[in-house]
Design a protein around this motif. Structure first.
Motif, short mmCIF file in Angstrom:
data_model
loop_
_atom_site.label_atom_id
_atom_site.label_comp_id
_atom_site.label_asym_id
_atom_site.label_seq_id
_atom_site.Cartn_x
_atom_site.Cartn_y
_atom_site.Cartn_z
N ILE A 119 -4.91 -5.75 -3.14
CA ILE A 119 -5.31 -5.73 -4.54
C ILE A 119 -6.83 -5.69 -4.59
O ILE A 119 -7.49 -6.60 -4.08
N TYR A 120 -7.40 -4.63 -5.17
CA TYR A 120 -8.88 -4.55 -5.18
C TYR A 120 -9.47 -4.74 -6.57
O TYR A 120 -10.69 -4.76 -6.72
N ASN A 121 -8.63 -4.91 -7.59
CA ASN A 121 -9.17 -5.16 -8.93
C ASN A 121 -8.06 -5.74 -9.81
O ASN A 121 -6.87 -5.59 -9.52
N LYS A 122 -8.48 -6.38 -10.90
CA LYS A 122 -7.54 -6.88 -11.91
C LYS A 122 -8.17 -6.65 -13.28
O LYS A 122 -9.33 -6.98 -13.48
N MET A 148 -3.29 -3.91 -11.98
CA MET A 148 -3.71 -4.38 -10.67
C MET A 148 -3.60 -3.22 -9.66
O MET A 148 -2.56 -3.03 -9.05
N LYS A 194 -4.45 -12.95 -6.28
CA LYS A 194 -5.91 -12.81 -6.27
C LYS A 194 -6.33 -11.48 -5.64
O LYS A 194 -5.58 -10.88 -4.86
N ILE A 195 -7.51 -11.04 -6.01
CA ILE A 195 -8.08 -9.84 -5.38
C ILE A 195 -8.19 -10.09 -3.88
O ILE A 195 -8.62 -11.15 -3.44
#
Length: 202
Positions: A119-122, A148, A194-195
């Motif tokens: 996951i690199y962004n939210k 996400m 989490k990222i």
């Protein structure tokens, strides 16, 4: 030699899925890569300054995967395309599992690619857009509450336009590559993931 030994981005990994079966996946962006040139410079600087350091982590990109479960560790998202089912695993325990709808199987340009990502962004309240057409309009515009991404423009999000998930929907009525997830499940995932968490897709 050390880089060849430890580099793991895009590597093949075998893990035990929450369906109880062993799975092998290749490709993706999750893992560790020694930045060879930067590391050589850093080591030369230490030598010139007559410094030493124990247990030094080399200059690198990505993150050092866990040694457990094929490098996934104990906290990750597992996305099984065949079963159209996902699991959010935290500290070894399943926090949540849900059906979903992935990329349209009958269209090669809309498949959800397998591999291990992170996951690199939210983002909250995002409008997802397709390719811009010659007339200036987008192929599609889809407002979502939770977004996400884990593979460029492919990620997990809620899909208020769907009334059902799972089964064989993805074969003819799948997404453009994203993992369409029920709102309540997506809300829980967004609030807890989490990222940097790994995402394995197979």
């Amino acid at each position: 030699e050390l880089a060849n030994q430890y580099n793991s981005i895009g590597a093949t990994r075998t893990f035990t899925g929450k369906d109880g079966q062993s799975h092998t996946v290749s490709g993706g962006t999750y893992g560790f890569r020694v930045s060879t040139d930067s590391e050589v410079s850093a080591l030369l600087k230490m030598i010139n300054e007559n410094k030493s350091e124990n247990n030094r982590i080399p200059e690198h990109t990505g993150q050092l995967p866990s040694g457990e479960n094929g490098g996934l560790g104990t906290t990750y998202l597992e996305i099984n395309i065949t079963k159209q089912h996902l699991w959010f695993v935290k500290d070894g325990s399943v926090v949540l599992e849900s059906d979903f709808v992935s990329g349209k199987e009958s269209d090669p340009t809309r498949l959800t690619p397998s591999g291990t990502y992170y996951i690199y962004n939210k983002e909250r309240n995002r409008v997802l857009r397709g390719t811009k057409q010659p007339n200036g309009k987008y192929e599609y515009e889809s407002p979502v509450s939770y977004w996400m991404p884990f593979n460029k423009g492919i990620g997990l999000h809620d899909a208020s336009w769907r009334s059902e998930f799972g089964g064989s929907i993805y074969k003819t009525r799948g997404s453009h590559g994203c993992v369409n997830t029920p709102y309540s499940a997506m809300k829980t995932i967004y609030e807890n993931v989490k990222i940097g968490y790994p995402v394995v897709v197979y």
